[in-house]
Scaffold this active site. Sequence first.
Site, PDB file in Angstrom:
ATOM      1  N   ARG A 256     -10.752 -19.960  -3.414  1.00 55.78           N
ATOM      2  CA  ARG A 256     -11.122 -20.845  -2.304  1.00 55.78           C
ATOM      3  C   ARG A 256     -11.803 -22.106  -2.832  1.00 55.78           C
ATOM      4  NH1 ARG A 256     -15.155 -19.505   2.864  1.00 55.78           N
ATOM      5  NH2 ARG A 256     -15.136 -21.624   3.703  1.00 55.78           N
TER       6      ARG A 256
ATOM      7  N   HIS B 126      -6.002 -23.216  14.206  1.00 59.57           N
ATOM      8  CA  HIS B 126      -6.809 -24.280  13.598  1.00 59.57           C
ATOM      9  C   HIS B 126      -6.272 -25.672  13.953  1.00 59.57           C
ATOM     10  CE1 HIS B 126      -8.905 -21.569  10.392  1.00 59.57           C
ATOM     11  NE2 HIS B 126      -9.045 -21.138  11.633  1.00 59.57           N
TER      12      HIS B 126
ATOM     13  N   CYS C 156      -7.999 -15.359  15.830  1.00 58.36           N
ATOM     14  CA  CYS C 156      -8.942 -16.349  15.294  1.00 58.36           C
ATOM     15  C   CYS C 156     -10.171 -16.342  16.187  1.00 58.36           C
ATOM     16  CB  CYS C 156      -8.302 -17.729  15.284  1.00 58.36           C
ATOM     17  SG  CYS C 156      -9.356 -19.047  14.631  1.00 58.36           S
TER      18      CYS C 156
ATOM     19  N   TYR D 172     -11.603 -28.152  13.685  1.00 58.97           N
ATOM     20  CA  TYR D 172     -10.623 -28.418  12.625  1.00 58.97           C
ATOM     21  C   TYR D 172      -9.888 -29.739  12.851  1.00 58.97           C
ATOM     22  CZ  TYR D 172     -11.343 -23.728  10.840  1.00 58.97           C
ATOM     23  OH  TYR D 172     -11.913 -22.611  10.293  1.00 58.97           O
TER      24      TYR D 172
END
Length: 421
Positions: A90, A194, A164, A244
């Site tokens: 990540r 997102h 989500c 996002y």
Amino acid sequence: MKLAVVGGGSTYTPELIDGFARLRDTLPIEELVLVDPAADRLDLVGGLARRIFAKQDHAGRITTTTDIDAGVADADAVLLQLRVGGQAARNKDETWPLECGCVGQETTGAGGLAKALRTVPVVLDIAERVRRANPDARIIDFTNPVGIVTRALLQAGHKAVGLCNVAIGFQRKFARLLDVNPSEVHLDHVGLNHLTWELGVRLGGPDGENVLPRLLAEHGDAIADDLRMPRQVIDRLGVVPSYYLRYFYSHDEVVRELGTKPSRAAEVAAMEKELLAMYGDPTLDEKPELLAKRGGAFYSEAAVDLAASLLGNGGSPVQVVNTYNNGTLPFLPDDAVIEVQARVGHDGATPLAVPALDPLYAGLIANVTAYEDLALEAALRGGRDRVFKALLAHPLIGQYEYAEGLTDRLIAHNREHLAWA
């Protein structure tokens, strides 16, 4: 009822366990298996999980295993919360795109593609093991990028629904501002994972009064601050974009900002070290306050609600999930995966009707869906050219020179996870 959590060694897991314990009437779990290749983390998380169940008088049995096949055997539902490559991967996703002047983020842009390439093959292998163990098992995917991963699962014929926590986060936030019970708040939540907008906030049900204009008038500053967007942008749109969307609406500002501070992955890695030390304390029998800073707020409640509905044990009849489009957004193919309100039951998720979208939103949704088509193709078939095309198609990249540089970096940083590289 047996549930398995693949990625059960995650520091997220106590949040999930707490929800299972509190909401046992909604989801009566008899056996819960935490599956993870990291045995040391499993021992710590599993120990805390058992203590949480014991403190809340939950009679369910919790076991841990590093063996996927053993863990998913006879499971009624399997929750996937993987991070292939861990926080180290990540951290790379969040840093090397900045070298090309592009957003470094783990679920969108070049970093999101890297995560998809690492993740999709692993998830599909796990899903096949689940299908062999129990063809009727439901798969709930919380693994990012949720839209691409869920589409891979559905196209392979698995009984999967993507989840989500963005929508439930907005629901709880708006309920608090309106001083009502969260169950009274229903969102006109539309888009892709997102990449969503709250087009309406309704009280009492999907057809209830739309109080979004009142929310924006009375609480616009607080909402804008949470999103880290200017109040004037929210007012001009008249809707609430997910946070996002900041990567799209303020791309250059975000790139400059990200270049001046440690990555989120570095922050989370330090937090995880502290959390795991806490989990090892034999006197700890509840999720620590620090976990709230880790992310995934309300994930457990959304997961319980979804699992209960899919397994025929109640649950809310309408939930925000990721599932096949099937004509809901007419400008997308039926097999695109969208994130909208859907009726959820034993037969899966069926999206509710969505009003015609403003081109401002429809255009971006169509663009990102095209990228996701190419991203999934790259994840399934590999190859430098497929990676390049996916990057070139992404609206956060879109330039030949950037796509070339990002392709080289993506492959170099992920070679150990790409069978074809």
